[in-house]
Design a protein around this motif. Structure first.
Motif, PDB file in Angstrom:
ATOM      1  N   ALA A 127      -2.319   9.826  -4.652  1.00  0.00           N
ATOM      2  CA  ALA A 127      -2.435   9.910  -3.193  1.00  0.00           C
ATOM      3  C   ALA A 127      -3.683  10.661  -2.749  1.00  0.00           C
ATOM      4  CB  ALA A 127      -1.192  10.580  -2.603  1.00  0.00           C
ATOM      5  N   PRO A 146      -1.024   7.343   1.480  1.00  0.00           N
ATOM      6  CA  PRO A 146      -0.093   6.308   1.946  1.00  0.00           C
ATOM      7  C   PRO A 146      -0.565   5.678   3.251  1.00  0.00           C
ATOM      8  CG  PRO A 146       1.092   8.279   1.278  1.00  0.00           C
ATOM      9  CD  PRO A 146      -0.367   8.639   1.283  1.00  0.00           C
ATOM     10  N   THR A 199       1.463   4.101  -3.441  1.00  0.00           N
ATOM     11  CA  THR A 199       1.115   5.520  -3.326  1.00  0.00           C
ATOM     12  C   THR A 199       2.354   6.412  -3.358  1.00  0.00           C
ATOM     13  OG1 THR A 199       1.064   5.223  -0.914  1.00  0.00           O
ATOM     14  CG2 THR A 199      -1.030   5.090  -2.081  1.00  0.00           C
ATOM     15  N   ARG A 200       3.439   5.977  -2.739  1.00  0.00           N
ATOM     16  CA  ARG A 200       4.654   6.794  -2.713  1.00  0.00           C
ATOM     17  C   ARG A 200       5.307   6.871  -4.090  1.00  0.00           C
ATOM     18  NH1 ARG A 200       4.731  10.162   1.615  1.00  0.00           N
ATOM     19  NH2 ARG A 200       4.314   9.016   3.553  1.00  0.00           N
ATOM     20  N   THR A 201       5.166   5.822  -4.873  1.00  0.00           N
ATOM     21  CA  THR A 201       5.766   5.814  -6.216  1.00  0.00           C
ATOM     22  C   THR A 201       4.869   6.452  -7.263  1.00  0.00           C
ATOM     23  OG1 THR A 201       4.891   3.583  -6.603  1.00  0.00           O
ATOM     24  CG2 THR A 201       7.141   3.756  -5.724  1.00  0.00           C
ATOM     25  N   GLY A 202       3.672   6.846  -6.898  1.00  0.00           N
ATOM     26  CA  GLY A 202       2.781   7.513  -7.835  1.00  0.00           C
ATOM     27  C   GLY A 202       1.964   6.580  -8.703  1.00  0.00           C
ATOM     28  N   TRP A 236       0.831  -1.196   0.000  1.00  0.00           N
ATOM     29  CA  TRP A 236       0.000   0.000   0.000  1.00  0.00           C
ATOM     30  C   TRP A 236       0.873   1.256   0.000  1.00  0.00           C
ATOM     31  CZ3 TRP A 236      -4.569   0.684   3.987  1.00  0.00           C
ATOM     32  CH2 TRP A 236      -5.181   1.930   3.785  1.00  0.00           C
ATOM     33  N   GLU A 237       1.849   1.287   0.889  1.00  0.00           N
ATOM     34  CA  GLU A 237       2.737   2.450   0.981  1.00  0.00           C
ATOM     35  C   GLU A 237       3.512   2.647  -0.319  1.00  0.00           C
ATOM     36  OE1 GLU A 237       4.390   5.664   3.270  1.00  0.00           O
ATOM     37  OE2 GLU A 237       2.779   4.248   3.798  1.00  0.00           O
ATOM     38  N   THR A 238       3.926   1.550  -0.919  1.00  0.00           N
ATOM     39  CA  THR A 238       4.765   1.635  -2.131  1.00  0.00           C
ATOM     40  C   THR A 238       3.990   2.189  -3.313  1.00  0.00           C
ATOM     41  OG1 THR A 238       6.113  -0.230  -1.379  1.00  0.00           O
ATOM     42  CG2 THR A 238       6.186   0.302  -3.726  1.00  0.00           C
ATOM     43  N   SER A 261       1.083   5.138   5.860  1.00  0.00           N
ATOM     44  CA  SER A 261       1.580   5.871   7.025  1.00  0.00           C
ATOM     45  C   SER A 261       0.625   7.001   7.403  1.00  0.00           C
ATOM     46  CB  SER A 261       2.972   6.423   6.745  1.00  0.00           C
ATOM     47  OG  SER A 261       2.978   7.211   5.562  1.00  0.00           O
ATOM     48  N   ARG A 262       0.092   7.716   6.412  1.00  0.00           N
ATOM     49  CA  ARG A 262      -0.872   8.786   6.693  1.00  0.00           C
ATOM     50  C   ARG A 262      -2.178   8.214   7.237  1.00  0.00           C
ATOM     51  NH1 ARG A 262      -1.905  12.479   1.717  1.00  0.00           N
ATOM     52  NH2 ARG A 262      -3.456  13.266   3.221  1.00  0.00           N
TER      53      ARG A 262
END
Length: 255
Positions: A29, A34, A22-25, A18-20, A36-37
């Motif tokens: 987002a 992400p 969103t962080r990579t686009g 999930w984090e990956t 974490s948020r």
């Protein structure tokens, strides 16, 4: 222990994926924040009294609805099972009413009870009742005819046969029905709150969506998923305890 470890590892891998994405686009987002948020938003929700009040409302509707549906399903199921005339008279009615989705009753319950916990209870009871009733009927059909005839030969009356023959034979089916009903009751409780606006987690999700609080919305969705896991684990624990004498549970213990 190994199953718990594997399950935890699966959740960690899911959170990392999930984090990956969103962080990579790969996913915008704005629509999927992400992990974490979302976790931070969950921590904020846990510190809010409104969250715990909503959680209590959801659990109250779930528990009351499940209890009513279980009691009614077991009583009706055994009554229909021991009276052949009732079984024949109600067969078509059960097959007609059982497939009707509970969400189709939402306009009716809103008209009758409004956005209150009563509406949630009606939907939860209706959906969960059939899970228990059908399993009880299947369990009653699975009674060993030799055991039943032996009980009759020894002079056991209807109530004694129900207690000593029918109930032990049907109990595994009853517990399966209760476990299924517990999951269905949670789904309907949250769905009713989401659609009707009754107090609970579903209502909080709808409010977060309308206010564009996307991380809070996903945080609340995660809570509903965790509730589902807890309900399933609890139902399985109760089932194992109630069926400790049954060979299926003894087989699980041996494995």
């Amino acid at each position: 222990m190994r199953g718990t470890a594997l399950g935890t590892a699966g959740l960690v891998a899911f959170a990392a994926a999930w984090e990956t994405v969103t962080r990579t686009g790969l996913v915008d987002a704005r629509f999927l924040p992400p992990f974490s948020r979302t976790a931070a938003a969950l921590g904020h929700e846990l510190g809010d009294g409104a969250f715990w009040s909503a959680l209590g409302d959801t659990l109250t509707g779930w528990a009351l609805g499940l209890a009513i549906a279980t009691a009614a399903g077991i009583a009706a199921g055994f009554l229909i099972a021991v009276v052949p005339y009732l079984r024949r008279a109600t067969a078509s009615t059960i097959e007609f009413l059982r497939p009707i989705p509970s969400v189709a009753l939402i306009p009716l319950v809103v008209l009758l009870y409004g956005a209150r916990i009563t509406s949630v209870l009606v939907l939860v009871v209706y959906a969960s009742f059939w899970q228990v009733l059908v399993q009880v009927l299947y369990g009653a059909q699975d009674v060993d005819p030799v055991a039943d005839e032996t009980a009759r030969a020894y002079g056991l009356g209807p109530w004694a046969r129900l207690r000593h023959v029918l109930w032990p034979s049907a109990l595994p089916y009853v517990m399966t029905g209760v476990r299924l009903a517990a999951a269905v009751a949670l789904i309907l409780a949250i769905t009713a709150e989401l659609v009707i606006g009754a107090p609970g987690l579903g209502n909080l999700i709808a409010v977060a969506q309308d206010s564009q609080a996307v991380p809070d919305m996903y945080a609340l969705i995660l809570v509903t998923g965790l509730l589902g896991v807890v309900v399933n684990v609890g139902a399985r624990a109760v089932e194992r305890h109630a069926l400790a004498w049954h060979q299926s549970v003894r087989g699980e213990v041996l494995l």
